[in-house]
Design a protein around this motif. Structure first.
Motif, PDB file in Angstrom:
ATOM      1  N   ASP A  79      13.756  16.898  -6.017  1.00 54.85           N
ATOM      2  CA  ASP A  79      14.549  16.762  -4.790  1.00 54.85           C
ATOM      3  C   ASP A  79      13.625  16.919  -3.588  1.00 54.85           C
ATOM      4  O   ASP A  79      13.846  17.757  -2.716  1.00 54.85           O
ATOM      5  N   TYR A  82      12.551  20.421  -2.493  1.00 53.29           N
ATOM      6  CA  TYR A  82      13.573  21.481  -2.442  1.00 53.29           C
ATOM      7  C   TYR A  82      13.850  22.021  -3.853  1.00 53.29           C
ATOM      8  O   TYR A  82      14.865  22.655  -4.099  1.00 53.29           O
ATOM      9  N   VAL A 119      13.625  28.233   0.254  1.00 51.81           N
ATOM     10  CA  VAL A 119      14.732  27.681  -0.539  1.00 51.81           C
ATOM     11  C   VAL A 119      15.229  28.762  -1.501  1.00 51.81           C
ATOM     12  O   VAL A 119      14.755  28.862  -2.637  1.00 51.81           O
ATOM     13  N   HIS A 122      18.297  28.093  -4.980  1.00 49.10           N
ATOM     14  CA  HIS A 122      17.931  27.613  -6.315  1.00 49.10           C
ATOM     15  C   HIS A 122      16.416  27.543  -6.398  1.00 49.10           C
ATOM     16  O   HIS A 122      15.735  27.411  -5.381  1.00 49.10           O
ATOM     17  N   PHE A 163      25.130  16.503  -5.454  1.00 50.11           N
ATOM     18  CA  PHE A 163      24.565  15.184  -5.728  1.00 50.11           C
ATOM     19  C   PHE A 163      25.442  14.384  -6.703  1.00 50.11           C
ATOM     20  O   PHE A 163      25.009  13.392  -7.240  1.00 50.11           O
ATOM     21  N   PHE A 181      23.003  21.603  -7.016  1.00 50.46           N
ATOM     22  CA  PHE A 181      22.327  20.355  -6.651  1.00 50.46           C
ATOM     23  C   PHE A 181      21.905  19.656  -7.959  1.00 50.46           C
ATOM     24  O   PHE A 181      22.728  19.517  -8.853  1.00 50.46           O
ATOM     25  N   GLN A 185      17.370  21.963 -10.405  1.00 49.24           N
ATOM     26  CA  GLN A 185      17.454  23.008  -9.370  1.00 49.24           C
ATOM     27  C   GLN A 185      18.465  24.090  -9.782  1.00 49.24           C
ATOM     28  O   GLN A 185      19.533  24.213  -9.191  1.00 49.24           O
ATOM     29  N   ARG A 215      13.173  28.676   8.081  1.00 52.76           N
ATOM     30  CA  ARG A 215      14.427  27.925   7.981  1.00 52.76           C
ATOM     31  C   ARG A 215      14.956  28.158   6.575  1.00 52.76           C
ATOM     32  O   ARG A 215      14.231  27.999   5.588  1.00 52.76           O
ATOM     33  N   ASP A 217      17.192  27.312   3.532  1.00 51.73           N
ATOM     34  CA  ASP A 217      17.912  26.199   2.916  1.00 51.73           C
ATOM     35  C   ASP A 217      19.218  26.683   2.282  1.00 51.73           C
ATOM     36  O   ASP A 217      19.257  27.741   1.647  1.00 51.73           O
ATOM     37  N   VAL A 218      20.283  25.892   2.461  1.00 53.43           N
ATOM     38  CA  VAL A 218      21.595  26.200   1.872  1.00 53.43           C
ATOM     39  C   VAL A 218      21.951  27.681   2.091  1.00 53.43           C
ATOM     40  O   VAL A 218      22.358  28.389   1.164  1.00 53.43           O
ATOM     41  N   GLU A 277      20.360  27.030   7.597  1.00 55.90           N
ATOM     42  CA  GLU A 277      20.970  25.731   7.318  1.00 55.90           C
ATOM     43  C   GLU A 277      22.286  26.036   6.618  1.00 55.90           C
ATOM     44  O   GLU A 277      22.327  26.243   5.409  1.00 55.90           O
ATOM     45  N   HIS A 338      16.428  14.972   7.819  1.00 51.71           N
ATOM     46  CA  HIS A 338      16.050  14.221   6.621  1.00 51.71           C
ATOM     47  C   HIS A 338      17.215  14.036   5.649  1.00 51.71           C
ATOM     48  O   HIS A 338      17.035  13.431   4.589  1.00 51.71           O
ATOM     49  N   ASP A 339      18.383  14.594   5.955  1.00 50.66           N
ATOM     50  CA  ASP A 339      19.536  14.500   5.046  1.00 50.66           C
ATOM     51  C   ASP A 339      20.617  13.549   5.542  1.00 50.66           C
ATOM     52  O   ASP A 339      21.612  13.346   4.842  1.00 50.66           O
ATOM     53  N   ARG A 426      19.348   9.521   0.776  1.00 43.76           N
ATOM     54  CA  ARG A 426      18.687   9.881   2.023  1.00 43.76           C
ATOM     55  C   ARG A 426      17.294   9.291   2.196  1.00 43.76           C
ATOM     56  O   ARG A 426      16.624   9.569   3.182  1.00 43.76           O
ATOM     57  N   ARG A 430      13.672   8.814   5.354  1.00 43.37           N
ATOM     58  CA  ARG A 430      12.433   9.507   4.976  1.00 43.37           C
ATOM     59  C   ARG A 430      11.243   8.564   4.846  1.00 43.37           C
ATOM     60  O   ARG A 430      10.203   8.953   4.312  1.00 43.37           O
TER      61      ARG A 430
END
Ligand code: NOJ
Length: 552
Positions: A79, A82, A119, A122, A163, A181, A185, A215, A217-218, A277, A338-339, A426, A430
């Motif tokens: 991913d 990630y 991250v 996961h 996903f 995800f 992951q 930052r 993630d999730v 995020e 990027h998403d 996505r 990118r």
């Protein structure tokens, strides 16, 4: 709990909390670097840390305050990184720890702060802990660091992966494991003390190296509701990220984790920041993430998802300032990342696809790309005039659109594969970015290689095709960032003014009047001298899809 009660919650470390009120991040413009697609130094077609170092002068001259790097850790890239196999090392395709230190030092030498991506929801299935869990077998303590369940023939609950498809994968030994995800992951179990201790140390590892911010993630997903109960999403709301009652989003137990992390950052002085995020709505709930003893910022995806419409923008700005203001945090603003579909394309889609649905072979596109370009610049000029901190995504300053017609054979996003090709995912946001009009891969790297193919239109957007060219998108962004700073727009109070037309929004920020015309017909321009315009402006009329800043 009401917002007022939230704001009044006792603070545990008043020094750190006072620093939050004056943090550099409150008015910062933060430029997101999707590392694999920014600049390739060694010609393998994949952007890398040394590539970033080589382009820092460009970022400094653009006028941003900080850069945020998407994950660069060792990863099988199921991913795009990630899926982290080692939180303390760099993926060999992206560089080395030495490259990281050099990049950080060079960024700091230019006055740029550096934010990295952690991250925690996961790990990668290639992480040491997951390998140990597989080897140790069902019922072992090693499996308790993840969400393993002993198996029947069907998954332990009905949760779906973001996903698509089941959020559970079964192992040959009969156990199932949870992955919100991709199957590569596996979700970590945040009830386990090892997980909490490990991430506190991972934060210290990078803070000690000198990073200015993290930052997360999730950030809304770490804690799952006890018993992992079945749950059926509301089909009208699209991607399950937006389902406020999901048993895996925004559980109360996430907040003590961020209070602990706040303390970890405070060990390194008052200036380090946590950025969440968290796809959480409404904004008043999202504001819980930035209470004085938690994070400094959280992304404002409600703003990102707002259509180019005066009434909707007025409301989201008011709601954001009220919600974040109630906990004394700055609002943030963002239009692309990027998403999501790049805003130069997204704002021209009619109707916009539901969030998380993305584009696909059956998407209907607005016929005129120029409308997207105009709206994107107008929306960016509106955003950069708002009080608070703003995020830019690499390439938006070049006016890059979403790349829609990538060959299927080139696509890499798991969303594409898990929807059987119905959702492109996505990758289109990118595609490696263009620097030089005449070089191979438009200057992305020295050999012409590019991990996603660049469209033939790419050189036309290249940095050197726009630099110094009046009216180019790049010069417009440079002017906007300079004027934002000169006129202190990020720190001023926003005061709405009467509008000449329902499709237009007018506000004052200090000595500046900002007008955004979201309609198609020209509206009267307020009095004053134009200091920034997202497109051509008449003597006393502001054309449709245009924003202008004027001073008295
Ligand atoms: C959010 C990241 O921005 C996205 O790219 C990633 O796929 C998911 N989190 C899972 O880590």
């Amino acid at each position: 709990m009401s917002l007022v009660e939230l704001a009044a919650e006792p603070a545990r470390d008043t020094t750190a909390h006072r620093a939050n009120q004056t943090s550099w991040s409150r008015d910062a413009v933060i430029y997101q670097i999707y590392v694999r697609s920014f600049a390739d130094s060694d010609g393998d077609g994949v952007g890398d840390l040394a590539g970033i170092t080589s382009r820092l002068d460009y970022l400094a001259s653009l006028g941003v305050d900080a850069i945020w790097l998407t994950p660069f850790y060792r990863s099988p890239m199921a991913d795009g990184g990630y899926d982290v196999a080692d939180y303390r090392d760099i993926d060999p395709a992206l560089g080395t720890l030495r490259d990281f230190d050099a990049m950080l030092a060079q960024a700091h030498a230019r006055g740029l702060r550096v934010i990295i991506d952690v991250v925690p929801n996961h790990a990668s299935s290639a992480h040491r802990w997951f390998a140990e869990a597989l080897a140790a077998g069902p019922g072992s303590p090693q499996r308790q660091r993840f969400h393993f369940r002993t198996g029947g023939e069907t998954p332990p609950n009905n949760w779906q992966s973001i996903f698509r498809g089941s959020a559970w994968t079964r192992l040959p030994d009969g156990d199932w494991y949870l992955h919100l995800f991709a199957p590569e992951q596996p979700d970590l179990n945040w009830e386990h003390p090892d997980v909490r201790a490990e991430f506190a140390e991972v934060l210290r590892f990078w803070l000690d190296r000198g990073v200015d911010g993290i930052r997360i993630d999730v950030a809304h997903g770490l804690v799952k509701k006890e018993g992992l109960p079945d749950w059926t999403p509301d089909p009208s709301l699209g991607m399950s990220d937006h389902q406020d009652d999901a048993p895996y989003w925004a559980q109360p137990g996430v907040h003590p984790i961020y209070r602990d992390w706040h303390q970890v950052l405070a060990e390194f002085g008052p200036d380090r920041v946590l950025i969440g995020e968290a796809w959480v709505e409404p904004l008043s709930k999202l504001a819980e993430w930035v209470r004085p003893d938690e994070m400094q910022q959280t992304f404002n995806f409600t703003f990102l998802e707002t259509p180019w419409d005066a009434a909707a923008l007025h409301k989201v700005v008011d709601d954001s300032l009220a919600a974040f203001g109630a906990v004394r945090a700055p609002s943030t603003w963002v239009l692309s990342n990027h998403d999501v579909i790049r805003h130069a394309t997204r704002l021209a889609l009619t109707p916009p696809p539901p969030q998380g649905e993305g584009l696909g072979p059956t998407s209907q596109l607005y016929p005129d790309d120029l409308v997207g370009q105009r709206r994107a610049r107008a929306a960016s000029a509106f955003m950069l005039a708002l009080p608070g901190s703003a995020y830019l995504y690499q390439g938006e300053e070049l006016g890059l659109p979403e790349v829609i017609d990538l060959p299927d054979s080139a696509r890499q996003d798991p969303t594409f594969f898990r929807t059987g090709g119905k959702n492109y995912g996505r990758d289109g946001a990118r595609v490696p970015i263009p620097w030089d009009v005449a070089s191979p891969s438009a200057g992305f790297g020295p050999t012409g290689a590019s991990w996603l193919p660049q469209p033939h239109t790419w050189p036309g957007y290249a940095r050197d095709a726009q630099l110094g060219i009046p009216g180019s998108t790049l010069e417009f962004y440079r002017e906007a960032l300079a004027a934002r700073r000169t006129h202190h727009l990020a720190r001023n109070e926003l005061v709405w003014q009467p509008s000449p037309d329902p499709a237009a929004l007018v506000f004052r920020s200090g000595a500046v009047t900002v007008i955004a015309n979201t309609g198609a017909t020209p509206v009267a321009l307020p009095a004053g001298r134009v200091v920034l315009a997202s497109g051509a402006v008449g003597a006393d009329r502001l054309p449709g899809d245009t924003t202008a800043w004027l001073v008295d």
